[in-house]
Motif scaffolding. Structure first.
Motif, PDB file in Angstrom:
ATOM      1  N   VAL A 189      39.282   5.936  14.522  1.00 29.55           N
ATOM      2  CA  VAL A 189      39.439   4.673  13.792  1.00 29.55           C
ATOM      3  C   VAL A 189      38.432   3.643  14.307  1.00 29.55           C
ATOM      4  O   VAL A 189      37.848   2.877  13.529  1.00 29.55           O
ATOM      5  CB  VAL A 189      40.888   4.153  13.931  1.00 29.55           C
ATOM      6  N   ALA A 190      38.208   3.623  15.617  1.00 33.21           N
ATOM      7  CA  ALA A 190      37.259   2.675  16.208  1.00 33.21           C
ATOM      8  C   ALA A 190      35.857   2.855  15.628  1.00 33.21           C
ATOM      9  O   ALA A 190      35.131   1.866  15.430  1.00 33.21           O
ATOM     10  CB  ALA A 190      37.231   2.850  17.727  1.00 33.21           C
ATOM     11  N   GLU A 191      35.462   4.075  15.348  1.00 33.49           N
ATOM     12  CA  GLU A 191      34.147   4.320  14.753  1.00 33.49           C
ATOM     13  C   GLU A 191      34.035   3.680  13.378  1.00 33.49           C
ATOM     14  O   GLU A 191      33.003   3.111  13.014  1.00 33.49           O
ATOM     15  CB  GLU A 191      33.875   5.822  14.670  1.00 33.49           C
ATOM     16  N   VAL A 192      35.106   3.749  12.612  1.00 33.20           N
ATOM     17  CA  VAL A 192      35.122   3.113  11.288  1.00 33.20           C
ATOM     18  C   VAL A 192      35.085   1.593  11.430  1.00 33.20           C
ATOM     19  O   VAL A 192      34.393   0.895  10.678  1.00 33.20           O
ATOM     20  CB  VAL A 192      36.369   3.559  10.499  1.00 33.20           C
ATOM     21  N   VAL A 193      35.830   1.083  12.400  1.00 34.80           N
ATOM     22  CA  VAL A 193      35.853  -0.368  12.648  1.00 34.80           C
ATOM     23  C   VAL A 193      34.454  -0.883  12.960  1.00 34.80           C
ATOM     24  O   VAL A 193      34.022  -1.917  12.432  1.00 34.80           O
ATOM     25  CB  VAL A 193      36.830  -0.684  13.804  1.00 34.80           C
ATOM     26  N   LYS A 194      33.729  -0.170  13.808  1.00 32.05           N
ATOM     27  CA  LYS A 194      32.358  -0.574  14.153  1.00 32.05           C
ATOM     28  C   LYS A 194      31.424  -0.449  12.946  1.00 32.05           C
ATOM     29  O   LYS A 194      30.597  -1.333  12.694  1.00 32.05           O
ATOM     30  CB  LYS A 194      31.834   0.272  15.313  1.00 32.05           C
ATOM     31  N   LYS A 195      31.549   0.633  12.213  1.00 38.62           N
ATOM     32  CA  LYS A 195      30.667   0.894  11.072  1.00 38.62           C
ATOM     33  C   LYS A 195      30.746  -0.214  10.030  1.00 38.62           C
ATOM     34  O   LYS A 195      29.725  -0.617   9.460  1.00 38.62           O
ATOM     35  CB  LYS A 195      31.023   2.237  10.450  1.00 38.62           C
ATOM     36  N   TYR A 196      31.952  -0.735   9.805  1.00 37.36           N
ATOM     37  CA  TYR A 196      32.150  -1.729   8.745  1.00 37.36           C
ATOM     38  C   TYR A 196      32.377  -3.139   9.294  1.00 37.36           C
ATOM     39  O   TYR A 196      32.747  -4.042   8.548  1.00 37.36           O
ATOM     40  CB  TYR A 196      33.307  -1.309   7.848  1.00 37.36           C
ATOM     41  N   ASP A 197      32.149  -3.324  10.578  1.00 38.68           N
ATOM     42  CA  ASP A 197      32.195  -4.648  11.198  1.00 38.68           C
ATOM     43  C   ASP A 197      33.545  -5.345  10.964  1.00 38.68           C
ATOM     44  O   ASP A 197      33.609  -6.482  10.481  1.00 38.68           O
ATOM     45  CB  ASP A 197      31.050  -5.526  10.666  1.00 38.68           C
TER      46      ASP A 197
END
Length: 395
Positions: A189-197
């Motif tokens: 989930v953290a990877e998605v959070v970073k990807k979409y700011d």
């Protein structure tokens, strides 16, 4: 007089909590056992109560700082570091709130502007959507599924993100399902959070109530501290629901703005509650452990009993709820809950109260005595047999 013309449309767009509706209905059914409310049946530990009484005797009846008594903020910061390895400055990154509920409202109102989208896993606690609407935002519900153990999958989350997405609510351990996310699942989930700011509001009110699994704070995931607002409180872990005491932990740049919303909303949490909170943080670890052991005993009994009567039931690893499927009865979750109350004299909450993805399930709270659970299970078993016979099926 037509008061409707004076009421803001945002208020009209939200509904009274279904949980409270069923809780109120219990009073109309003599002898009913309530498994509705997520409230510990334990009395607040005596040493916490005595600390509050002493604060009154010592004359501590005045306002504290808006952010809360400094000693309590220091204890909260020490606790987060000791338990989860999170470091916060008590002077500028901790805000004491009137329960975790007020913390949720403050966080959303501080971050959300009209038209912003808030990503909310579903099923989940009933307050996130209405608080988003009251802030002028748009709730976007991200489904979680029984076959995934009700955890938020990163690939599913990504499908619901748009250019208007700003905030992700991450409510684990989860109410109503009892689901807990592993460290690896949180990393995805953290990877998605970073990807979409995105910014994340991690509602971790049940962090101390996990069974056989280790809780991982989302702010502790690499790169997430600066993107995470942690929401927690004293209600569930310390049996302090009526004290209305919670807190926000966030980077200074966010906490500073949230403090403004908080101070104009409530000024500060009740001083007597804050002194109780200081004692809880200092000397309450053993209380948590003792209550958690009792919850675990009840959890295992309830899940085993539900399965034995023929209900499919995901094994909850956190909080104090079971979330069995009632789909084979052919009843909607609300119809099942109403009939179980009036015919079986057991009150539960329909899964639809927690969103569309909760339909077909009901929530049972095992934050009650074993005696109540044993009797409730007997009544449910008879009711369940009856519903299947009416459909020409056998349990």
């Amino acid at each position: 007089m037509d008061y409707g013309k004076f009421v803001a449309q945002r208020a009209k767009n939200i509904e009274i909590s279904t949980i409270r509706y069923f809780f109120s209905m219990v009073k109309e059914v003599e002898g009913a056992i309530s498994l509705c409310i997520g409230e510990p049946d334990f009395v607040t530990p005596s040493h916490i109560n005595l600390a509050a009484v002493k604060s009154l005797e010592d004359g501590h009846t005045f306002y504290t700082a808006n952010a809360g008594h400094y000693v309590l903020r220091k204890e909260i910061a020490d606790y987060l570091n000791r338990r989860y390895g999170l470091q916060y400055n008590p002077e500028s990154e901790i805000i004491v709130t009137v329960g975790a509920s007020q913390a949720i409202d403050v966080v959303i109102r501080t971050l959300i502007e009209p038209g912003d989208e808030v990503l909310i896993p579903q099923p989940s606690f009933v307050a996130y959507g209405p608080c988003t609407i009251l802030a002028g935002g748009k709730p976007v519900y991200v489904p979680t599924y029984l076959e995934d153990n009700f955890v938020l999958r990163a690939d599913v989350l990504e499908k619901y993100i748009t250019p208007r997405s700003k905030l992700l609510i991450l409510p684990y351990p989860n109410n109503p399902t009892g689901a807990v996310m592993t460290k690896d699942e949180l990393k995805s989930v953290a990877e998605v959070v970073k990807k979409y700011d995105l910014i994340v509001a991690a509602d971790e009110i049940y962090s101390e109530l996990t069974y056989g699994v280790e809780f991982t704070a989302f702010a502790g995931i690499e790169g997430m501290w600066k993107r995470t607002v942690t929401i927690n409180g004293f209600s569930k872990s310390y049996a302090m629901t009526g004290w209305r005491l919670g807190y926000i932990a966030a980077p200074e740049g966010l906490a500073r703005e949230m403090l403004k919303v908080h101070q104009y909303n409530v000024a500060c949490a009740a001083t007597i509650s804050q002194y109780a909170g200081i004692e809880a943080m200092k000397n309450g670890d053993d209380d948590i452990a003792a209550m958690r052991e009792k919850y675990d005993e009840r959890r295992r009994f309830l899940v085993k009993s539900l399965r034995e009567m023929g209900l499919e039931c995901f094994e909850p690893k956190g909080a104090f709820y079971a979330f069995p499927s009632i789909k084979q009865t052919g009843l909607s979750s609300e119809e099942f809950a109403k009939r179980l109350l009036w015919e079986g004299k057991v009150a539960v909450v329909p899964g639809s109260a927690f969103g569309k993805n909760g339909e077909g399930f009901v929530r049972l709270s095992y934050a009650t005595s074993m005696e109540n659970l044993e009797e409730a299970v007997k009544r449910m078993k008879e009711f369940y047999k009856g519903t299947l016979k009416c459909r020409g099926r056998h349990p």
